[in-house]
Motif scaffolding. Structure first.
Motif, mmCIF file in Angstrom:
data_model
loop_
_atom_site.group_PDB
_atom_site.id
_atom_site.type_symbol
_atom_site.label_atom_id
_atom_site.label_comp_id
_atom_site.label_asym_id
_atom_site.label_seq_id
_atom_site.Cartn_x
_atom_site.Cartn_y
_atom_site.Cartn_z
ATOM 1 N N GLY A 314 0.729 -1.273 0.443
ATOM 2 C CA GLY A 314 0.137 0.097 -0.087
ATOM 3 C C GLY A 314 0.788 1.372 -0.136
ATOM 4 O O GLY A 314 2.498 1.279 0.393
ATOM 5 N N GLY A 315 0.806 2.295 0.046
ATOM 6 C CA GLY A 315 0.953 2.971 -0.918
ATOM 7 C C GLY A 315 0.410 4.592 -1.481
ATOM 8 O O GLY A 315 -0.736 4.626 -1.577
ATOM 9 N N SER A 316 1.224 5.492 -1.788
ATOM 10 C CA SER A 316 0.027 6.414 -1.936
ATOM 11 C C SER A 316 1.141 6.893 -4.133
ATOM 12 O O SER A 316 2.753 6.594 -3.592
ATOM 13 N N THR A 317 0.314 7.293 -5.282
ATOM 14 C CA THR A 317 0.719 7.847 -5.706
ATOM 15 C C THR A 317 0.998 9.508 -5.254
ATOM 16 O O THR A 317 0.436 10.011 -5.757
ATOM 17 N N ASP A 342 -3.303 14.250 -9.531
ATOM 18 C CA ASP A 342 -2.957 14.776 -8.091
ATOM 19 C C ASP A 342 -3.083 13.488 -7.151
ATOM 20 O O ASP A 342 -2.884 12.079 -7.799
ATOM 21 N N PRO A 343 -1.948 13.286 -6.197
ATOM 22 C CA PRO A 343 -1.738 12.052 -5.223
ATOM 23 C C PRO A 343 -2.848 11.599 -4.946
ATOM 24 O O PRO A 343 -4.023 11.612 -4.633
ATOM 25 N N ALA A 344 -2.399 10.126 -4.790
ATOM 26 C CA ALA A 344 -3.488 9.084 -4.827
ATOM 27 C C ALA A 344 -3.535 7.585 -4.064
ATOM 28 O O ALA A 344 -2.934 7.243 -4.932
ATOM 29 N N VAL A 345 -3.913 7.433 -3.045
ATOM 30 C CA VAL A 345 -3.875 6.468 -2.569
ATOM 31 C C VAL A 345 -3.788 4.439 -3.420
ATOM 32 O O VAL A 345 -5.124 4.841 -4.014
ATOM 33 N N PHE A 346 -3.838 3.596 -3.234
ATOM 34 C CA PHE A 346 -3.239 2.554 -4.454
ATOM 35 C C PHE A 346 -3.351 1.739 -2.637
ATOM 36 O O PHE A 346 -1.726 1.906 -1.946
ATOM 37 N N PHE A 347 -3.534 0.447 -3.492
ATOM 38 C CA PHE A 347 -3.399 -0.892 -2.336
ATOM 39 C C PHE A 347 -3.293 -2.602 -3.520
ATOM 40 O O PHE A 347 -3.072 -2.052 -4.717
ATOM 41 N N GLU A 348 -2.005 -3.055 -3.233
ATOM 42 C CA GLU A 348 -2.331 -4.114 -3.962
ATOM 43 C C GLU A 348 -2.136 -5.721 -3.259
ATOM 44 O O GLU A 348 -1.805 -5.026 -1.849
#
Length: 355
Positions: A314-317, A342-348
């Motif tokens: 997990g983290g952020s673009t 813009d910044p965006a949260v992502f997870f995998e």
């Protein structure tokens, strides 16, 4: 009579042979390679020593008759390969999602989800060379809001292969060449030449010592929209049994902590970019879509055994660059989304399998 000289000569030869055999047996079994230049006999113990030669590494001691190619490669280069590269399963399956974000100065927003599978299989072909075979399949499903310049939703697909060769020039130098053809497309029609991409990479890795490796090379792909080819520089630094740093600029930097055989914790930054061929809705026109995200992440991998593991990331673009526009080929207002994300949260989440 002549019989006496013959008997005397035979006796002398027998005594000489006995002395030679006695001297040989007193030394014991000599290691393989005892005929190497530099072999010596210890003056105190009488033991025969020989330098550590390539022949001995290849064929082993007399009680180790395994002459298989894989075993010889492992003896010569196993420590290099196991240390220079971070953990990579043979098969990796993952689900990934980026939450809603916007493109600066453009209306609307979007998010996406992704299914991805990566396969990698190195095959030893002789004591100094290995084939690298692999494949990637990925689908990204974009969901645009009604106010976005891109009408409706869109699926972008990647189906690519890896064919590579790695060969050791010496015990400390590894050359790798990779060829990666693939389809990058929305698949909304018959495939044509615009759907295909042919990427490649050439690198040289040098082992400075047992814990530090340097990589130099060049890559040709679509990670960066304006750079079809770019130089690579990397390091692998094994700081201790538990900590290592892996860096391949300008693509990624990662710091890993392995507290035990089951867990791997990683933190890093990476650039993920691609170019896809997309059909303009309601027309026969094709245009390129460029996607790029610069991301920071934290990842945890749990290995149940030598064959199966799971991971979560997990983290952020932090930022990205998008060019989703048909204007260049006369598509008009069919699609015109381009700019910095813009910044965006992502997870995998996913699993890894080793054969």
């Amino acid at each position: 009579m002549r019989i006496q000289p013959i008997r005397r000569a035979a006796a002398v030869a027998a005594v000489s042979l006995a002395v030679a055999l006695t001297a040989t047996l007193s030394v014991g079994q000599a290691p393989v390679g005892s005929s190497d230049p530099g072999a010596r006999i210890d003056s105190d113990t009488g033991e025969l020593f020989a330098p550590k030669s390539r022949a001995r590494l290849l064929f082993g001691a007399q009680d180790d008759p395994d002459y298989s190619v894989s075993n010889m490669f492992q003896q010569l280069h196993g420590s290099f390969v196991q240390t220079a590269f971070p953990y990579q399963p043979n098969l990796r399956l993952a689900y990934e999602q980026q939450l809603e974000t916007e493109i600066k100065s453009d209306p609307g927003s979007f998010d996406w989800l992704s299914f991805r599978g990566d396969a990698y299989l190195p095959i030893t072909i002789d004591p100094d060379r290995m084939l690298m075979l692999g494949a990637t399949g990925r689908m990204r499903r974009y969901d645009f809001t009604s106010s976005s310049p891109v009408p409706g939703n869109e699926d972008l697909h990647e189906f690519s292969a890896l064919l590579g060769l790695g060969w050791f020039l010496s015990e400390d130098w590894l050359m790798q060449i990779k060829f990666m053809p693939g389809v990058y497309s929305d698949l909304d029609g018959t495939l044509n030449h615009r759907d295909w991409e042919f990427f490649g990479e050439l690198t040289a890795m040098w082992r400075a010592d047992e814990s530090f490796y340097l990589t130099f090379g060049v890559a040709a792909d679509k990670t960066f929209e304006e750079l079809g080819a770019y130089p690579l520089f990397g390091i692998a630094w094994i700081m201790s049994e538990s900590f290592r740093i892996d860096m391949t600029l300008p693509r990624n930097v990662e710091f890993s902590w392995t507290p035990n055989a089951s867990w791997i914790w990683s933190i890093g930054v990476e650039v993920d970019g691609d170019e896809y061929n997309v059909r303009a809705p309601g027309t026969k026109q094709n245009f390129d879509v460029n996607t790029q995200e610069f991301r920071a992440y934290l990842e945890a991998t749990l290995r149940f055994n030598d064959h199966l593991g799971v991971f979560a990331r997990g983290g952020s673009t932090l930022f990205g660059q998008y060019n989703w526009s048909a204007d260049a080929i006369g598509g008009g207002s069919l699609a015109d989304l381009r700019g910095t994300q813009d910044p965006a949260v992502f997870f995998e989440v996913g699993m890894g399998i080793n054969f």
